[in-house]
Design an enzyme around this catalytic site. Structure first.
Site, mmCIF file in Angstrom:
data_model
loop_
_atom_site.group_PDB
_atom_site.id
_atom_site.type_symbol
_atom_site.label_atom_id
_atom_site.label_comp_id
_atom_site.label_asym_id
_atom_site.label_seq_id
_atom_site.Cartn_x
_atom_site.Cartn_y
_atom_site.Cartn_z
ATOM 1 N NE ARG A 294 41.901 3.044 29.713
ATOM 2 C CZ ARG A 294 42.177 4.263 29.224
ATOM 3 N NH1 ARG A 294 43.414 4.712 29.217
ATOM 4 N NH2 ARG A 294 41.219 4.998 28.712
ATOM 5 N NE ARG B 128 48.992 0.305 26.279
ATOM 6 C CZ ARG B 128 49.398 1.275 25.469
ATOM 7 N NH1 ARG B 128 50.652 1.289 25.042
ATOM 8 N NH2 ARG B 128 48.588 2.238 25.088
#
Lengths: 346, 346
Positions: free
Chosen positions: A27, A31
């Site tokens: 990942r 974010r």
């Protein structure tokens, strides 16, 4: 698959020991990156970002450009498979992803040509990344493991004890195996299409493999993974496969690396690295396994653990990574420190 | 501790092999029982039930009376410790338990006499059960492990990645160790008081031990448990201690059984029983580890797994149990079948 892409991740996954080890993060496009949050806001939703090839490709390259990581992993989601199989997938802020409805085994009998069409934005994104990513770096495609997808598809959402899928499997094991088998078909096809579009390494994320009893782990994790890997290896010469049976027991990791045909195994946060080197290191390349919360904490706790990981894996083929995905609250500087410390060899 | 209570659970935990093995179930007094639901409705809340000695004692005896189990485990909750330390604990239907506020290390410096007073309903309940439970059966007291309690106390609720506690430990390890140490004091005192009130076996539930990196597991699970067990063994002669580091790795279970001083170890659902017999069976008694979802499913899947467990543990001291607590949707008949099958020796 691009014939020319043979970076250090690909080589290490194939068993070559590299110093310093290749480094990427699960990942890594996410974010915690301001440039990601900007792209995400522009796209309007996580799903739009996944399904817009230009945006997905741009986001995929962000962490590679920022940190000089050894590999890009396509920005996508494991739930593109249930989407391809005909269910609406919903991502809402603050909760995990959910499926509009759960699946029955009958509903899964779908035409592979239809799957491919629904997933074409993913392959277009991969193609764009392949064109832009320099040849020295590897390009990772991924899927969810059949069991993990079955958990979502049976439950409609993530489930801490995977109740619906386990009960289905316990109560009607033949029916559940057919369900897994159709998922495997779709997963294998999706992997091959990602390789055709430019991926030279793939990772199978079986995020819900933990906690399964021995027999269930064998039937629902090992067997489907073996079938997926066999098909990928047959259809896509040269691709390297990393498996991630997150939360498996030591016996589970041993069986996984012995039976499934993966080239490398990604270790979750709990796996003692020394034990993994002893029991798995002779068979496959190892990847992992810094706690993502250590990447959040930073400081000497993180530095000491990186040093320990590097020292313990000095004699085996090792890929520096986390034991799970990067968390949104991770300071960007800590990621840069992680990469620098791995590259400095301590 | 009652000097006379020396049942098959106590003997097996002490290393004697019994055929058939003693059998009890984690969370055996609970919502799957109609008589429990009745008592619970009358009490008005889960917490009231915990804190009413007569009601808690009655509920404790329900599954023993219904199924003839070899042991009673006091009906209580691991969160009586944060309650004793001064925080309001809230149990609401449909969500997990929550604490009104989280703790800092300073807040924990409390007077042991105060703890004992706040927990006196628990000891009164134990005393009532001790009077009523026939001497052939064992009486189990329990606590949460220090790490698991710290997770709740740092986070305010259950947390899948134990974020607040891990970050606290990573960022300020000395402060966090002091926090654990105060919890250990309270936990050890609570165990000794349960033994004084009649328990002859105790279990330490470290439900959040899974997923911890090797060093954290050592510092936050092994060390506190060792300190708790040492104090209990010193203060309460003859008590047997069962430890449950749920989700630990194989190396973690090995270390736990070697270092902490427990007499027996409870195995979670994922532990391969044959491997546990080989690597742990010579050192401690084993307890476990049927998947609670198999107890929900019943049928041949459950029966086969019970047979496999019994066959694999035929040569070691073994306590038949689940790998986690009984689930509310468990059919009562399946529990009766489980007990009967264990008793029949297949």
């Amino acid at each position: 698959m691009s014939e020319e892409r043979r970076g250090t991740l690909w080589r290490t996954a194939g068993g070559e020991k590299k110093t310093p080890p290749p480094v990427w993060l699960m990942r890594q496009a996410g974010r915690y990156l301001p440039e990601y949050r900007e792209a995400r806001a522009k796209a309007g939703s996580f799903w739009n970002l996944c399904m817009n090839p230009a945006a997905a490709a741009a986001v995929t390259l962000q962490p590679v450009n920022r940190f000089g990581l050894d590999a890009a992993i396509l920005f996508s989601d494991i739930l593109v498979i249930p989407h391809a199989l005909g269910k609406r997938v919903m991502f809402e802020e603050g909760t995990g992803p959910r499926l509009e409805q759960t699946f029955s085994a009958e509903e899964l009998q779908r035409d592979p040509a239809q799957w491919r069409e629904k997933l074409s934005p993913v392959y277009e994104a991969m193609d764009l990344v392949a064109q832009r990513l320099d040849r020295a770096r590897d390009l990772i495609g991924f899927v969810g493991g059949a069991w993990t997808l079955a958990v979502y598809m049976a439950e409609g959402e993530a489930s801490k004890d995977q109740r619906a899928a386990r009960l289905w499997g316990y109560r009607n094991s033949q029916d559940f195996k057919r369900f897994l088998s159709v998922i495997c078909d779709c997963v294998a096809a999706h992997l091959c299409a990602q390789v055709a579009a430019g991926a030279n390494v793939i990772q199978i994320f079986d995020s819900w493999a933990g906690g399964l009893p021995e027999k269930a782990f064998h039937d629902w994790v090992i067997s489907p993974t073996k079938s997926i890997v066999a098909r990928v290896k047959e259809s896509c010469a040269g691709v390297k496969v990393i498996g991630f049976p997150r939360g498996a027991t030591q016996a589970g990791y041993e069986l996984y690396t012995r039976e499934t045909g993966v080239d490398a195994v990604s270790l979750d946060t709990a796996v003692p690295i020394g034990r993994a080197v002893e029991t798995l290191g002779g068979r496959v390349a190892l990847q992992g396994n810094l706690d993502p919360l250590l990447l959040v904490a930073g400081g000497s706790a993180m530095a000491d653990e990186i040093d320990r990981l590097l020292a313990a894996t000095a004699d085996v083929a090792f890929i520096a990574n986390l034991g799970h995905g990067v968390l949104p609250e991770t300071p960007v500087e800590h990621v840069a420190e992680f990469v620098a410390r791995v590259r400095a060899g301590r």
